[in-house]
Motif scaffolding. Structure first.
Motif, PDB file in Angstrom:
ATOM      1  N   LEU A  14      -5.646 -56.860   4.020  1.00 40.83           N
ATOM      2  CA  LEU A  14      -4.646 -57.584   4.801  1.00 40.83           C
ATOM      3  C   LEU A  14      -4.367 -56.872   6.119  1.00 40.83           C
ATOM      4  N   LYS A  15      -4.277 -55.560   6.089  1.00 36.39           N
ATOM      5  CA  LYS A  15      -4.045 -54.794   7.310  1.00 36.39           C
ATOM      6  C   LYS A  15      -5.183 -55.007   8.305  1.00 36.39           C
ATOM      7  N   GLN A  16      -6.404 -55.028   7.800  1.00 39.04           N
ATOM      8  CA  GLN A  16      -7.553 -55.262   8.676  1.00 39.04           C
ATOM      9  C   GLN A  16      -7.477 -56.654   9.291  1.00 39.04           C
ATOM     10  N   ASP A  17      -7.108 -57.646   8.475  1.00 41.58           N
ATOM     11  CA  ASP A  17      -6.973 -59.012   8.991  1.00 41.58           C
ATOM     12  C   ASP A  17      -5.858 -59.088  10.033  1.00 41.58           C
ATOM     13  N   LEU A  18      -4.749 -58.400   9.787  1.00 45.42           N
ATOM     14  CA  LEU A  18      -3.626 -58.411  10.728  1.00 45.42           C
ATOM     15  C   LEU A  18      -4.021 -57.826  12.075  1.00 45.42           C
ATOM     16  N   ASP A  19      -4.854 -56.806  12.046  1.00 47.32           N
ATOM     17  CA  ASP A  19      -5.298 -56.172  13.285  1.00 47.32           C
ATOM     18  C   ASP A  19      -6.098 -57.123  14.177  1.00 47.32           C
ATOM     19  N   GLN A  20      -6.646 -58.186  13.613  1.00 44.33           N
ATOM     20  CA  GLN A  20      -7.477 -59.111  14.371  1.00 44.33           C
ATOM     21  C   GLN A  20      -6.696 -60.346  14.848  1.00 44.33           C
ATOM     22  N   LEU A  21      -5.432 -60.449  14.495  1.00 44.80           N
ATOM     23  CA  LEU A  21      -4.650 -61.631  14.855  1.00 44.80           C
ATOM     24  C   LEU A  21      -4.093 -61.530  16.269  1.00 44.80           C
ATOM     25  N   THR A  22      -3.855 -62.696  16.861  1.00 40.40           N
ATOM     26  CA  THR A  22      -3.203 -62.752  18.173  1.00 40.40           C
ATOM     27  C   THR A  22      -1.706 -62.503  17.987  1.00 40.40           C
ATOM     28  N   GLN A  23      -0.996 -62.305  19.087  1.00 40.40           N
ATOM     29  CA  GLN A  23       0.448 -62.077  19.011  1.00 40.40           C
ATOM     30  C   GLN A  23       1.166 -63.271  18.391  1.00 40.40           C
ATOM     31  N   ASP A  24       0.724 -64.476  18.749  1.00 44.27           N
ATOM     32  CA  ASP A  24       1.321 -65.689  18.190  1.00 44.27           C
ATOM     33  C   ASP A  24       1.090 -65.765  16.678  1.00 44.27           C
ATOM     34  N   GLN A  25      -0.121 -65.443  16.250  1.00 43.70           N
ATOM     35  CA  GLN A  25      -0.424 -65.458  14.820  1.00 43.70           C
ATOM     36  C   GLN A  25       0.385 -64.394  14.079  1.00 43.70           C
ATOM     37  N   LEU A  26       0.553 -63.223  14.696  1.00 45.51           N
ATOM     38  CA  LEU A  26       1.367 -62.172  14.083  1.00 45.51           C
ATOM     39  C   LEU A  26       2.811 -62.640  13.916  1.00 45.51           C
ATOM     40  N   GLN A  27       3.318 -63.372  14.907  1.00 48.64           N
ATOM     41  CA  GLN A  27       4.677 -63.888  14.802  1.00 48.64           C
ATOM     42  C   GLN A  27       4.787 -64.882  13.652  1.00 48.64           C
ATOM     43  N   GLN A  28       3.770 -65.694  13.474  1.00 48.93           N
ATOM     44  CA  GLN A  28       3.773 -66.649  12.361  1.00 48.93           C
ATOM     45  C   GLN A  28       3.757 -65.919  11.020  1.00 48.93           C
ATOM     46  N   VAL A  29       2.971 -64.860  10.934  1.00 51.74           N
ATOM     47  CA  VAL A  29       2.923 -64.060   9.710  1.00 51.74           C
ATOM     48  C   VAL A  29       4.288 -63.424   9.462  1.00 51.74           C
ATOM     49  N   ALA A  30       4.904 -62.889  10.514  1.00 57.59           N
ATOM     50  CA  ALA A  30       6.219 -62.265  10.378  1.00 57.59           C
ATOM     51  C   ALA A  30       7.258 -63.291   9.910  1.00 57.59           C
TER      52      ALA A  30
END
Length: 86
Positions: A14-30
């Motif tokens: 999951l950490k590896q996948d998170l490192d590849q996300l855009t800022q918008d995608q990270l916000q959605q995950v958060a």
């Protein structure tokens, strides 16, 4: 709900996948993580047993109920008095 063809998810993958996300995608995950935490807290509050609920209702709302009833009685007395005047 696991799928037989899917590899188990680990925090490392999951950490590896998170490192590849855009800022918008990270916000959605958060946002989703915040939702999961909220849902978990909400579910824990709903697991009160009936005796806990009864105790909560009698102590939490008893004073408010008494005050509303007394207020309602004074209004009722005024209405009765007004009817008597008619």
């Amino acid at each position: 709900m696991s799928h037989p063809c899917v590899m188990p998810i680990t925090s490392e993958t999951l950490k590896q996948d998170l490192d590849q996300l855009t800022q918008d995608q990270l916000q959605q995950v958060a946002d989703f993580v915040a939702f999961l935490k909220f849902r978990d807290r909400h579910r824990r509050r709903l697991t009160l047993n009936p005796s806990q609920l009864a105790a909560l209702l009698t102590t939490e709302f008893a004073e408010e109920d008494r005050a509303l009833a007394e207020e309602g009685m004074s209004d009722y007395a005024v209405m009765l008095h007004q009817e008597d005047q008619l």
